[in-house]
Motif scaffolding. Structure first.
Motif, PDB file in Angstrom:
ATOM      1  N   THR A  26      -5.806   6.927   7.867  1.00  0.00           N
ATOM      2  CA  THR A  26      -7.141   7.380   7.467  1.00  0.00           C
ATOM      3  C   THR A  26      -7.154   8.857   7.062  1.00  0.00           C
ATOM      4  O   THR A  26      -8.206   9.386   6.719  1.00  0.00           O
ATOM      5  N   SER A  27      -6.006   9.511   7.069  1.00  0.00           N
ATOM      6  CA  SER A  27      -5.937  10.961   6.828  1.00  0.00           C
ATOM      7  C   SER A  27      -6.042  11.362   5.362  1.00  0.00           C
ATOM      8  O   SER A  27      -6.257  12.530   5.051  1.00  0.00           O
ATOM      9  N   GLY A  28      -5.883  10.425   4.461  1.00  0.00           N
ATOM     10  CA  GLY A  28      -5.949  10.730   3.038  1.00  0.00           C
ATOM     11  C   GLY A  28      -6.024   9.455   2.240  1.00  0.00           C
ATOM     12  O   GLY A  28      -5.979   8.348   2.799  1.00  0.00           O
ATOM     13  N   PRO A  29      -6.127   9.577   0.922  1.00  0.00           N
ATOM     14  CA  PRO A  29      -6.229   8.379   0.091  1.00  0.00           C
ATOM     15  C   PRO A  29      -4.946   7.553   0.102  1.00  0.00           C
ATOM     16  O   PRO A  29      -3.848   8.078   0.336  1.00  0.00           O
ATOM     17  N   VAL A  30      -5.124   6.262  -0.151  1.00  0.00           N
ATOM     18  CA  VAL A  30      -4.017   5.318  -0.287  1.00  0.00           C
ATOM     19  C   VAL A  30      -4.189   4.589  -1.614  1.00  0.00           C
ATOM     20  O   VAL A  30      -5.266   4.618  -2.207  1.00  0.00           O
ATOM     21  N   PHE A  31      -3.120   3.922  -2.057  1.00  0.00           N
ATOM     22  CA  PHE A  31      -3.220   3.061  -3.232  1.00  0.00           C
ATOM     23  C   PHE A  31      -2.849   1.657  -2.792  1.00  0.00           C
ATOM     24  O   PHE A  31      -1.688   1.373  -2.493  1.00  0.00           O
ATOM     25  N   ALA A  32      -3.862   0.785  -2.702  1.00  0.00           N
ATOM     26  CA  ALA A  32      -3.670  -0.600  -2.260  1.00  0.00           C
ATOM     27  C   ALA A  32      -3.426  -1.480  -3.476  1.00  0.00           C
ATOM     28  O   ALA A  32      -4.081  -1.305  -4.511  1.00  0.00           O
ATOM     29  N   MET A  36       0.835  -1.192   0.000  1.00  0.00           N
ATOM     30  CA  MET A  36       0.000   0.000   0.000  1.00  0.00           C
ATOM     31  C   MET A  36       0.879   1.254   0.000  1.00  0.00           C
ATOM     32  O   MET A  36       1.770   1.388   0.846  1.00  0.00           O
ATOM     33  N   VAL A  37       0.623   2.146  -0.952  1.00  0.00           N
ATOM     34  CA  VAL A  37       1.236   3.469  -0.907  1.00  0.00           C
ATOM     35  C   VAL A  37       0.407   4.256   0.103  1.00  0.00           C
ATOM     36  O   VAL A  37      -0.809   4.411  -0.055  1.00  0.00           O
ATOM     37  N   LYS A  38       1.064   4.720   1.162  1.00  0.00           N
ATOM     38  CA  LYS A  38       0.385   5.410   2.257  1.00  0.00           C
ATOM     39  C   LYS A  38       0.021   6.844   1.846  1.00  0.00           C
ATOM     40  O   LYS A  38       0.483   7.334   0.805  1.00  0.00           O
ATOM     41  N   PRO A  39      -0.774   7.530   2.681  1.00  0.00           N
ATOM     42  CA  PRO A  39      -1.200   8.887   2.321  1.00  0.00           C
ATOM     43  C   PRO A  39      -0.056   9.847   1.976  1.00  0.00           C
ATOM     44  O   PRO A  39      -0.198  10.676   1.064  1.00  0.00           O
ATOM     45  N   ASP A  40       1.080   9.740   2.653  1.00  0.00           N
ATOM     46  CA  ASP A  40       2.199  10.636   2.328  1.00  0.00           C
ATOM     47  C   ASP A  40       2.765  10.339   0.946  1.00  0.00           C
ATOM     48  O   ASP A  40       3.104  11.260   0.193  1.00  0.00           O
ATOM     49  N   GLY A  41       2.828   9.066   0.578  1.00  0.00           N
ATOM     50  CA  GLY A  41       3.307   8.697  -0.754  1.00  0.00           C
ATOM     51  C   GLY A  41       2.351   9.150  -1.842  1.00  0.00           C
ATOM     52  O   GLY A  41       2.776   9.607  -2.906  1.00  0.00           O
ATOM     53  N   VAL A  42       1.041   9.042  -1.579  1.00  0.00           N
ATOM     54  CA  VAL A  42       0.040   9.514  -2.541  1.00  0.00           C
ATOM     55  C   VAL A  42       0.165  11.024  -2.708  1.00  0.00           C
ATOM     56  O   VAL A  42       0.227  11.546  -3.830  1.00  0.00           O
ATOM     57  N   GLN A  43       0.207  11.756  -1.591  1.00  0.00           N
ATOM     58  CA  GLN A  43       0.286  13.218  -1.646  1.00  0.00           C
ATOM     59  C   GLN A  43       1.563  13.706  -2.330  1.00  0.00           C
ATOM     60  O   GLN A  43       1.559  14.753  -2.971  1.00  0.00           O
TER      61      GLN A  43
END
Length: 154
Positions: free
Chosen positions: A69-75, A10-17
């Protein structure tokens, strides 16, 4: 041919942002792993608590849940020979400062709490299957042959 398995990433919210989804996907594809499932999503609190359940009694648990849960992720689900171990070696240590250059966290992360990516633990047998089942239904995972598989495996 080597035994193939599937593993959860999973790319976490920081990686997505930070716009790192493409970079991370490319690294796994370049390695020869096959993407068999992926979804852009927001994790709700119940799923986050279940996902991080083994940390429920630790002082950092609430912070983990709030962050994921703070932002979108890529699973994603990746498939390949010894995929869970292969992916973990590519991801690096939990703390980016302890991750060697060339790993995802070593190249892209700076902070323990914002370490860009999650991957199933190869030292915890079954964690890959448990995490895949948490995030994906069977019909969301695609079986197919990559055209280069003959060049990847004996």
């Amino acid at each position: 041919m080597s035994e193939r398995e599937r593993t959860f990433v999973m790319v976490k919210p920081d990686g997505v942002q930070r716009g790192l989804i493409g970079e991370i996907v490319s690294r796994f594809e370049d390695r020869g792993l096959k993407l068999v499932g992926g979804k852009f999503m927001r994790i709700d609190r119940d799923l986050a608590e279940e996902h991080y359940g083994e940390h429920a009694d630790k002082p950092f648990f609430e912070g983990l849940v709030e962050f994921i849960t703070s932002g979108p992720v890529f699973a994603m689900v990746w498939e390949g020979a010894d995929a869970t171990r292969q992916v973990r070696s590519m991801v690096g240590e939990t703390d980016p400062a302890e991750s060697p250059a060339g790993t995802i966290r070593g190249d892209l992360g700076l902070d323990l709490g914002r370490n860009v990516i999650h991957a199933s633990d190869h030292e915890d047998p079954g964690s890959n299957e448990r995490e895949i089942d948490l995030f994906f239904d069977d019909e969301e995972l695609i079986d197919y042959d990559r055209v280069d598989e003959g060049w990847l495996y004996e």
